[in-house]
Design a protein around this motif. Structure first.
Motif, PDB file in Angstrom:
ATOM      1  N   GLN A   1     107.731  40.680  81.357  1.00  0.00           N
ATOM      2  CA  GLN A   1     108.974  40.194  81.487  1.00  0.00           C
ATOM      3  C   GLN A   1     110.014  41.054  80.942  1.00  0.00           C
ATOM      4  O   GLN A   1     110.907  41.489  81.289  1.00  0.00           O
TER       5      GLN A   1
ATOM      6  N   LYS B   1     110.418  44.067  83.102  1.00  0.00           N
ATOM      7  CA  LYS B   1     111.419  43.537  84.403  1.00  0.00           C
ATOM      8  C   LYS B   1     112.972  43.518  83.810  1.00  0.00           C
ATOM      9  O   LYS B   1     113.709  43.886  84.825  1.00  0.00           O
TER      10      LYS B   1
ATOM     11  N   GLU C   1     113.581  49.844  90.692  1.00  0.00           N
ATOM     12  CA  GLU C   1     112.100  49.498  90.640  1.00  0.00           C
ATOM     13  C   GLU C   1     111.167  50.725  90.893  1.00  0.00           C
ATOM     14  O   GLU C   1     110.269  51.026  90.207  1.00  0.00           O
TER      15      GLU C   1
END
Length: 236
Positions: free
Chosen positions: A30, A33, A43
């Motif tokens: 997390q 991200k 990304e």
């Protein structure tokens, strides 16, 4: 700093974006991200810069701490310090240039069985940076023993520091001084053995064997992981 290998700028950008999340979420998926989203890095590029996600960012944070420590050491006037005080000062500086909660999260990450070897390597790189910055030129078994001993000191001091609630971390400073004194006692004992004819004779055979142990061929080369030259960064 001459000979310095600069860190990957994209990874550093991701790291900067990740730090605010690490304190709350640790070095997990997390956090990575969120770092990608906050940094504006695509990304695809993020996966190239940090293929293991937050693990690579955690390692980058550790290496950043080493770089900051070396900068502080380069600027410090240690001419009047005893050598044991220079070692203690270097370790203390290493603690001061990082965030304690981020380090705590990193300790949890690198204590995982599959990442423990990397955590050990990062600590080894830190103490190698310290010894090299302080002018160590050993090329025999002492290259290993100095780093192995200081690795133990550094790891124990970090653990103590993480739990220290004393004002200004004075208890950590005292603990560090005690541990460095222990190391100095070992060095004194080794010198005593060398100077004593009887003891020297007793240890002649093991010393002969140990004399064949040499520092890694890449020692003090900036292009070989885990080694440094004149304070140069290790390869990223």
């Amino acid at each position: 700093m001459p000979g310095t290998a600069y860190p990957d700028p994209t990874r550093e950008k991701l790291l900067d974006a990740a730090l605010i999340h690490v304190v709350f979420d640790g070095w997990g998926p997390q956090t990575f991200k969120a770092a990608v989203a906050d940094s504006g890095v695509s990304e695809a590029l993020a996966k190239v810069a940090a293929p293991r996600g937050s693990v690579d960012l955690a390692a980058a944070y550790h290496k950043r701490g080493d770089r900051e420590m070396l900068r502080e050491l380069a600027e410090a006037d240690m001419s009047a310090m005893r050598f044991r005080d220079k070692i203690a000062h270097a370790v203390w500086l290493r603690l001061q240039v990082v965030d304690r909660e981020v380090v705590r999260r990193g300790m949890s990450l690198f204590s995982l069985p599959h990442l423990a070897p990397e955590g050990t390597r990062l600590v080894w790189e830190t103490v190698d940076a310290i010894w090299t910055a302080l002018g160590d030129t050993s090329e025999d078994v002492n290259w290993y023993t100095k780093r192995a001993t200081l690795s133990g000191v550094f790891a124990s001091v970090v653990l103590f520091w993480l739990g220290d609630d004393s004002e200004g971390f004075v208890d950590t400073k005292a603990f560090l001084d005690r541990r460095i004194d222990d190391v100095m006692q070992i060095e004194k004992a080794k010198a005593t053995v060398r100077e004593n004819k009887t003891l020297s004779a007793m240890f002649a055979l093991p010393n002969a064997v140990l004399s064949m142990v040499k520092a890694p061929a890449g020692a003090r080369r900036p292009d070989v992981p885990g080694t440094r030259k004149n304070g140069a960064e290790m390869s990223q």
